[in-house]
Design a protein around this motif. Structure first.
Motif, short mmCIF file in Angstrom:
data_model
loop_
_atom_site.label_atom_id
_atom_site.label_comp_id
_atom_site.label_asym_id
_atom_site.label_seq_id
_atom_site.Cartn_x
_atom_site.Cartn_y
_atom_site.Cartn_z
N VAL A 292 4.53 2.20 11.41
CA VAL A 292 3.09 2.14 11.82
C VAL A 292 2.23 2.93 10.86
O VAL A 292 1.11 2.52 10.50
CB VAL A 292 2.94 2.68 13.27
CG1 VAL A 292 1.46 2.85 13.61
CG2 VAL A 292 3.62 1.75 14.25
N GLU A 293 2.75 4.08 10.35
CA GLU A 293 1.97 4.91 9.44
C GLU A 293 1.72 4.17 8.13
O GLU A 293 0.62 4.20 7.57
CB GLU A 293 2.71 6.21 9.18
CG GLU A 293 1.90 7.21 8.34
CD GLU A 293 2.65 8.52 8.20
OE1 GLU A 293 3.80 8.60 8.69
OE2 GLU A 293 2.08 9.48 7.63
N LYS A 294 2.73 3.43 7.65
CA LYS A 294 2.59 2.67 6.42
C LYS A 294 1.56 1.55 6.59
O LYS A 294 0.69 1.34 5.74
CB LYS A 294 3.96 2.09 6.03
CG LYS A 294 3.94 1.32 4.71
CD LYS A 294 5.35 0.81 4.39
CE LYS A 294 5.35 0.03 3.07
NZ LYS A 294 6.71 -0.50 2.74
N GLU A 295 1.66 0.82 7.70
CA GLU A 295 0.69 -0.27 7.96
C GLU A 295 -0.73 0.29 8.10
O GLU A 295 -1.70 -0.34 7.68
CB GLU A 295 1.11 -1.02 9.23
CG GLU A 295 2.43 -1.79 9.08
CD GLU A 295 2.88 -2.43 10.39
OE1 GLU A 295 2.17 -2.17 11.41
OE2 GLU A 295 3.88 -3.17 10.40
N SER A 296 -0.85 1.46 8.73
CA SER A 296 -2.19 2.05 8.95
C SER A 296 -2.84 2.39 7.61
O SER A 296 -4.05 2.21 7.43
CB SER A 296 -2.07 3.31 9.82
OG SER A 296 -1.57 2.99 11.09
N GLU B 161 -2.33 0.89 4.72
CA GLU B 161 -2.80 -0.36 4.10
C GLU B 161 -4.09 -0.85 4.76
O GLU B 161 -5.03 -1.28 4.08
CB GLU B 161 -1.69 -1.42 4.22
CG GLU B 161 -0.43 -1.06 3.43
CD GLU B 161 0.70 -2.07 3.67
OE1 GLU B 161 0.49 -2.96 4.55
OE2 GLU B 161 1.73 -1.99 2.99
N GLN B 162 -4.11 -0.81 6.10
CA GLN B 162 -5.32 -1.27 6.82
C GLN B 162 -6.53 -0.38 6.50
O GLN B 162 -7.67 -0.85 6.42
CB GLN B 162 -5.05 -1.24 8.35
CG GLN B 162 -6.18 -1.82 9.18
CD GLN B 162 -6.36 -3.31 8.92
OE1 GLN B 162 -5.39 -4.03 8.62
NE2 GLN B 162 -7.58 -3.79 9.01
N LEU B 163 -6.25 0.94 6.28
CA LEU B 163 -7.34 1.87 5.97
C LEU B 163 -7.99 1.53 4.63
O LEU B 163 -9.22 1.59 4.47
CB LEU B 163 -6.79 3.30 5.94
CG LEU B 163 -7.82 4.42 5.66
CD1 LEU B 163 -8.89 4.43 6.75
CD2 LEU B 163 -7.13 5.78 5.61
N THR C 20 -10.15 -1.53 5.17
CA THR C 20 -11.36 -1.17 5.95
C THR C 20 -12.35 -0.40 5.08
O THR C 20 -13.58 -0.59 5.18
CB THR C 20 -10.97 -0.31 7.16
OG1 THR C 20 -10.01 -1.02 7.95
CG2 THR C 20 -12.20 0.01 8.01
N LYS C 21 -11.84 0.45 4.19
CA LYS C 21 -12.73 1.22 3.32
C LYS C 21 -13.50 0.30 2.39
O LYS C 21 -14.71 0.48 2.17
CB LYS C 21 -11.88 2.21 2.51
CG LYS C 21 -12.72 3.13 1.64
CD LYS C 21 -11.82 4.14 0.94
CE LYS C 21 -12.66 5.09 0.07
NZ LYS C 21 -11.81 6.08 -0.62
N ASP C 22 -12.81 -0.73 1.85
CA ASP C 22 -13.51 -1.68 0.98
C ASP C 22 -14.61 -2.42 1.74
O ASP C 22 -15.72 -2.63 1.24
CB ASP C 22 -12.49 -2.68 0.40
CG ASP C 22 -11.49 -1.97 -0.53
OD1 ASP C 22 -11.85 -0.88 -1.03
OD2 ASP C 22 -10.38 -2.51 -0.72
N ASP C 23 -14.27 -2.86 2.98
CA ASP C 23 -15.28 -3.57 3.79
C ASP C 23 -16.48 -2.67 4.07
O ASP C 23 -17.64 -3.11 4.02
CB ASP C 23 -14.65 -4.04 5.11
CG ASP C 23 -13.59 -5.12 4.88
OD1 ASP C 23 -13.63 -5.74 3.79
OD2 ASP C 23 -12.76 -5.33 5.80
N LEU C 24 -16.21 -1.40 4.40
CA LEU C 24 -17.32 -0.48 4.71
C LEU C 24 -18.19 -0.25 3.47
O LEU C 24 -19.43 -0.15 3.57
CB LEU C 24 -16.76 0.86 5.21
CG LEU C 24 -16.18 0.85 6.63
CD1 LEU C 24 -15.56 2.21 6.96
CD2 LEU C 24 -17.26 0.51 7.66
#
Length: 716
Positions: A386-390, A392-394, A397-401
């Motif tokens: 879960v930490e690895k997936e989080s 990647e998702q972060l 999300t940073k690019d989108d923001l």
């Protein structure tokens, strides 16, 4: 007979002796005035009659010769002027007679004919003989100047002695309106007298609603007023008489009340009744042995007697009660032992069962601990995934923001540019508005300049007219000098006419000078009027630049200054000056009376700067009272209407303070004195009166203003 106007025609006087025919004008048939002799036929004519005839034809009126000539008939003129005539007022009683030369002086001189009718010098419109003029002007003329015997102002007799002045003269002596013993009271002192008059109808200051004469007020306040403050004779609290003697008696804890059992004690304070009942000898109580079975009740004073009489029964009740208690104790003891043995046995069984259950729980706990260790290892693996997936998702999300933040920044810049354009447009509008204001001010300045130019032009025209008048006067004086020279030459030839001519010229010169003086006075008066109008117009133009607050303050000040008895219709503005002194000295301000409408109900306003009796010194109190008026018998009762009293803002026609008050029903009935119909004991606090903001100010120049609005509902 009267002399013809403008000297036209011959002399129409009544002559003492009939004039000779050669002196008679052949046209008007009267003795000739300025006689002329015709060369053609030698007949005599008046100069004015002959000039009138020549306007019709150039032929002689007698011989009809064309283009005839004439000369002055000086001999006839001297003869006619020396003839004796009667005064034209002979029929009225004048006995004067004299030469024609003297009759003009006799009629025109104030010391001459006393029977000549002249107009009153005061312009009252009457015509009377000169002999009565002096007494008329001094004693009879309605426009003669006299002094008022009361206020000593000077005015015309018809005004001073007329109804209008007597109704307004502040010093005119009147009797007390209440018909007390005071008489000869100056009108301006009537209100002060009524404040002390023993027969004046006043309202009880305790607001009990009673209206009575002042002479009975002290006794009323002392012994009859239901709202007077008295102390309770039992608990000593202070309150209104009607409360202390009414509702309070039902609640007073010290008020004596009779014993409910009507014992010998009589009455006791209301608070002590319960304690008294615990000792009252007539109070019904239960027998002391009711716990063992005696059910009889008796008065407390008979308790000892009852115990003596029922002693054996009481002992019997006690014996039976003890026996029952012993049986119950024995029975309860046996039952308790059996129950205790049963409970001990059952407790041993429950303890064994509990030990077995506890052993099973320990085994289950050990098994659960082994399963927990296995699940903890699995959970550690899942957490790492879960930490690895989080992470990647972060990143995603940073690019989108970052993209959204860039878009929001661009939108904000666009909105900022649009707002900047709107701000520039607003600034342009403001600049245009300032330009229009400047143009308006320039136009007003130009109008003022034009008005001053018009005034200057008018003044220049008047000066020019005055100059022309002076020039004409000088020319006339020159003509008069020339005439005097001609008369001087004629004097050498005609000695007889010299004296008469000098007298006539002197009179003409006097009249001329008088007329010129009148013209100069009228011209100066006109110049003064125009200058006054110019000053008023300048003040009016200056008034255009007054602020709104100044105009409003001037309006309420002017309206308040016009308040007078009998000529106002509400809404009306009332001024209370010297507010600080009135508050310090606890002065009550009574306004002059006013009416709801013409021929309506009469009222007055009462303002108490330091609060009313029974009120509070921290607030201002206001009362509207109904008075006995001259039209009460024609009006409908009770009075039906709605009242509003406002404390005015003196710098703006807004943010006025509307007072909340109460109506008194009795104040709307037809009365014989005065009655309060609306009042507000806490109209506004003293602190609020002194508050000042940029938009409102109640207290200005140590004065406050009230506006009374009374809407009258007409009962049809």
């Amino acid at each position: 007979m009267a002399t013809p106007s403008n000297g036209g025609g011959g002399y129409e006087y009544l002559f003492v002796m009939t004039p000779a025919d050669w002196l008679i004008c052949n046209i008007c048939q009267y003795p000739s005035r300025e006689p002329c002799l015709s060369i053609c036929c030698g007949h005599t004519f008046c100069k004015s009659c002959l000039e009138g005839a020549k306007r019709v034809t150039d032929a002689c009126p007698i011989c009809r010769k064309e283009s005839f000539g004439t000369i002055l008939h000086l001999q006839a003129d001297r003869a006619i002027r020396s003839l004796h005539v009667f005064c034209t007022n002979k029929e009225k009683g004048c006995k004067w007679q004299g030469e024609v030369n003297d009759i003009i002086n006799h009629l025109g001189n104030s010391d001459g004919c006393q029977f000549e009718e002249v107009a009153c010098s005061n312009y009252c419109g009457k015509y009377l003989q000169c002999q009565y003029l002096t007494s008329h002007v001094a004693d009879e003329c309605v426009r003669r100047k006299v002094d008022c015997q009361y206020c000593h102002i000077t005015g015309e007799h018809q005004f001073i002695e007329g109804h209008e002045h007597k109704e307004q003269c502040p010093k005119f002596l009147l009797a007390c309106p209440n018909k007390c013993e005071a008489e000869n009271i100056p009108r301006e002192d009537i209100d002060e007298h009524r404040k002390m008059c023993p027969l004046e109808e006043v309202t009880c200051p305790n607001d009990c609603g009673v209206t009575l004469q002042r002479q009975y007020l002290t006794n009323h306040l002392k012994s009859k007023c239901l709202c007077r403050m008295v102390g309770c004779q039992y608990c000593h609290i202070t309150g209104e008489y009607q409360f202390i003697e009414g509702e309070h008696k039902e609640q007073c804890h010290k008020f004596p009340v009779a014993c409910p059992n009507k014992c010998e004690v009589g009455s006791v304070p209301r608070d002590d009744v319960e304690e008294h009942m615990k000792m009252c000898p007539l109070e019904l109580i239960q027998c002391e042995y009711h716990v063992v079975g005696c059910e009889e009740r008796m008065a407390r004073k008979n308790q000892k007697k009852h115990n003596k009489e029922k002693m054996e029964e009481h002992l019997s009740f006690i014996t039976h009660q003890l026996t029952d208690v012993q049986h119950k104790l024995a029975s309860e003891t046996v039952n308790s032992r059996e129950e205790l043995t049963t409970k001990i046995t059952q407790t041993g069984k429950d303890l064994a069962t509990t030990k077995q259950h506890l052993s099973g729980l320990i085994q289950r706990l050990q098994h659960t601990q082994r399963g927990f260790t296995t699940k903890q290892d699995d959970l550690t693996v899942k957490v790492e995934q879960v930490e690895k997936e989080s992470k990647e998702q972060l990143v995603i999300t940073k690019d989108d923001l970052t993209l959204k933040l860039q878009q929001a920044e661009n939108g904000f810049k666009q909105q900022l540019a649009a707002n900047k354009d709107k701000l520039n447009f607003t600034i342009q509008n403001l600049t245009a508005t300032q330009e229009e204001a400047r143009k308006t001010k320039d136009e007003l300045t130009q109008q003022l300049a034009l008005t001053k130019q018009d005034a200057k032009k008018t003044k220049d025209e008047l000066n020019q007219k005055l100059t022309n008048t002076e020039r004409d006067l000088n020319a006339t004086k020159q003509q008069l000098a020339t005439t005097c020279q001609n008369l001087a030459k004629a004097e050498k030839k005609h000695i007889t006419l010299t004296a008469n001519t000098d007298e006539v010229l002197a009179k003409l010169e006097t009249k001329f000078q008088t007329k010129m003086a009148e013209i100069e006075t009228a011209a100066q008066k006109r110049v003064t009027e125009l200058e006054t109008k110019l000053e008023e117009k300048n003040k009016l133009l200056e008034g255009i630049f007054f602020t709104t607050s100044d105009l409003w303050w001037m309006h309420i000040n002017t309206t308040a200054s016009k308040l007078s008895s009998g000529d106002q219709v509400v809404p009306v503005i009332v001024k209370m000056s010297e507010y600080t002194n009135k508050k310090r000295d606890e002065v009550i301000k009574h306004t002059d009376s006013f009416y709801t409408h013409h021929g309506g109900y009469k009222m007055y306003l009462c303002v108490c700067a330091n609060g009313w009796i029974g009120g509070t010194a921290t607030h201002l109190s206001v009362y509207l009272s109904l008075m006995k008026g001259p039209y009460d018998d024609q009006l409908k009762w009770p009075l039906n209407g709605h009242c509003e009293v406002k404390l005015l803002n003196q710098i703006s026609n807004s943010e006025h303070h509307l007072g909340k008050g109460k109506y008194q029903v009795s104040g709307h009935q037809k009365i014989t004195g005065g009655a309060c119909m609306w009042y507000s004991e806490r109209f506004i606090s003293s602190e609020d009166i002194h508050k000042t903001t940029p938009t409102h100010q109640y207290l200005k120049d140590d004065s406050i203003f009230f506006q009374v609005d009374y809407k009258l509902y007409i009962n049809i």
